[in-house]
Scaffold this motif. Sequence first.
Motif, PDB file in Angstrom:
ATOM      1  N   PRO A   1       0.743  -1.144   0.115  1.00  0.00           N
ATOM      2  CA  PRO A   1      -0.130  -0.124  -0.124  1.00  0.00           C
ATOM      3  C   PRO A   1       0.790   1.378   0.014  1.00  0.00           C
ATOM      4  O   PRO A   1       1.986   1.290   0.713  1.00  0.00           O
ATOM      5  CB  PRO A   1      -0.618  -0.062   1.475  1.00  0.00           C
ATOM      6  N   PHE A   2       0.446   2.409  -0.601  1.00  0.00           N
ATOM      7  CA  PHE A   2       1.069   3.724  -0.765  1.00  0.00           C
ATOM      8  C   PHE A   2       1.459   4.146   0.879  1.00  0.00           C
ATOM      9  O   PHE A   2       2.762   4.396   0.953  1.00  0.00           O
ATOM     10  CB  PHE A   2       0.207   4.673  -1.299  1.00  0.00           C
ATOM     11  N   ARG A   3       1.002   3.900   1.767  1.00  0.00           N
ATOM     12  CA  ARG A   3       1.241   4.039   2.998  1.00  0.00           C
ATOM     13  C   ARG A   3       2.552   3.441   3.816  1.00  0.00           C
ATOM     14  O   ARG A   3       3.057   3.939   4.644  1.00  0.00           O
ATOM     15  CB  ARG A   3       0.230   3.831   4.071  1.00  0.00           C
ATOM     16  N   GLU A   4       2.827   2.281   3.009  1.00  0.00           N
ATOM     17  CA  GLU A   4       4.208   1.510   3.326  1.00  0.00           C
ATOM     18  C   GLU A   4       5.334   2.068   2.652  1.00  0.00           C
ATOM     19  O   GLU A   4       6.265   1.412   2.707  1.00  0.00           O
ATOM     20  CB  GLU A   4       3.798   0.201   3.469  1.00  0.00           C
ATOM     21  N   VAL A   5       4.988   2.913   1.706  1.00  0.00           N
ATOM     22  CA  VAL A   5       6.166   3.228   0.625  1.00  0.00           C
ATOM     23  C   VAL A   5       6.550   4.943   1.152  1.00  0.00           C
ATOM     24  O   VAL A   5       5.880   5.624   1.727  1.00  0.00           O
ATOM     25  CB  VAL A   5       5.711   3.379  -0.782  1.00  0.00           C
ATOM     26  N   ALA A   6       8.129   4.849   1.371  1.00  0.00           N
ATOM     27  CA  ALA A   6       8.495   6.212   1.996  1.00  0.00           C
ATOM     28  C   ALA A   6       8.464   7.368   0.676  1.00  0.00           C
ATOM     29  O   ALA A   6       9.291   7.957   0.339  1.00  0.00           O
ATOM     30  CB  ALA A   6       9.990   6.228   2.291  1.00  0.00           C
ATOM     31  N   LEU A   7       7.194   7.528   0.359  1.00  0.00           N
ATOM     32  CA  LEU A   7       6.743   8.621  -0.526  1.00  0.00           C
ATOM     33  C   LEU A   7       5.528   9.326  -0.326  1.00  0.00           C
ATOM     34  O   LEU A   7       4.634   8.615   0.004  1.00  0.00           O
ATOM     35  CB  LEU A   7       6.667   7.765  -1.939  1.00  0.00           C
ATOM     36  N   SER A   8       5.597  10.578  -0.247  1.00  0.00           N
ATOM     37  CA  SER A   8       4.390  11.332   0.191  1.00  0.00           C
ATOM     38  C   SER A   8       3.865  11.669  -1.144  1.00  0.00           C
ATOM     39  O   SER A   8       4.391  12.317  -2.127  1.00  0.00           O
ATOM     40  CB  SER A   8       4.689  12.698   0.857  1.00  0.00           C
ATOM     41  N   LEU A   9       2.363  11.514  -1.411  1.00  0.00           N
ATOM     42  CA  LEU A   9       1.566  11.685  -2.177  1.00  0.00           C
ATOM     43  C   LEU A   9       0.311  12.274  -2.270  1.00  0.00           C
ATOM     44  O   LEU A   9      -0.501  11.878  -1.133  1.00  0.00           O
ATOM     45  CB  LEU A   9       1.177  10.344  -3.155  1.00  0.00           C
TER      46      LEU A   9
END
Length: 157
Positions: free
Chosen positions: A61-69
């Motif tokens: 999931p996006f929340r587990e990736v070190a990237l703010s979107l």
Amino acid sequence: MEITVQWIRTSWTKRSRGGEPAALRNAAPIGFPVSRVPPSSAQVVRMSESDGFEPRAEEKPFREVALSLRNERDRLRVLARVDPLFGLPPRPRRPPAVRLLPGQWVRWQLNYRFSSAAGVRDWSYWLDTFNAAYGPVAPDVFLSEPTVLVNECGPVR
């Protein structure tokens, strides 16, 4: 609007700092064809020295990736997070977030060096590459040149 994210982490130790092992590491891709993942999920590819830098893919999931979107009206705001905070090199000044229009994509790279707390193990290294696209994209989008390239790689010797 569609958001496509690919996170590639390449990891190695001091053994791959020179010669043939370094050539193998340096040949590791920084973009792969896009695989179908559920909305709000990223394609995550790991390559490590211990596996001969063979790509291993999964989805997160996006929340587990070190990237703010974040959607901001007609743009996508993208900012890579420094994670974990204890790795070198120090990053006292970070570049600002990138704001993408539909059809654009960014490649953001960060590198890290870590040492064991007791100094018993070799140093280890990571290269994180984040590819993020806004809007519908072709499966080979991350094999081309990005609209925006942010290189936050620093000295890790």
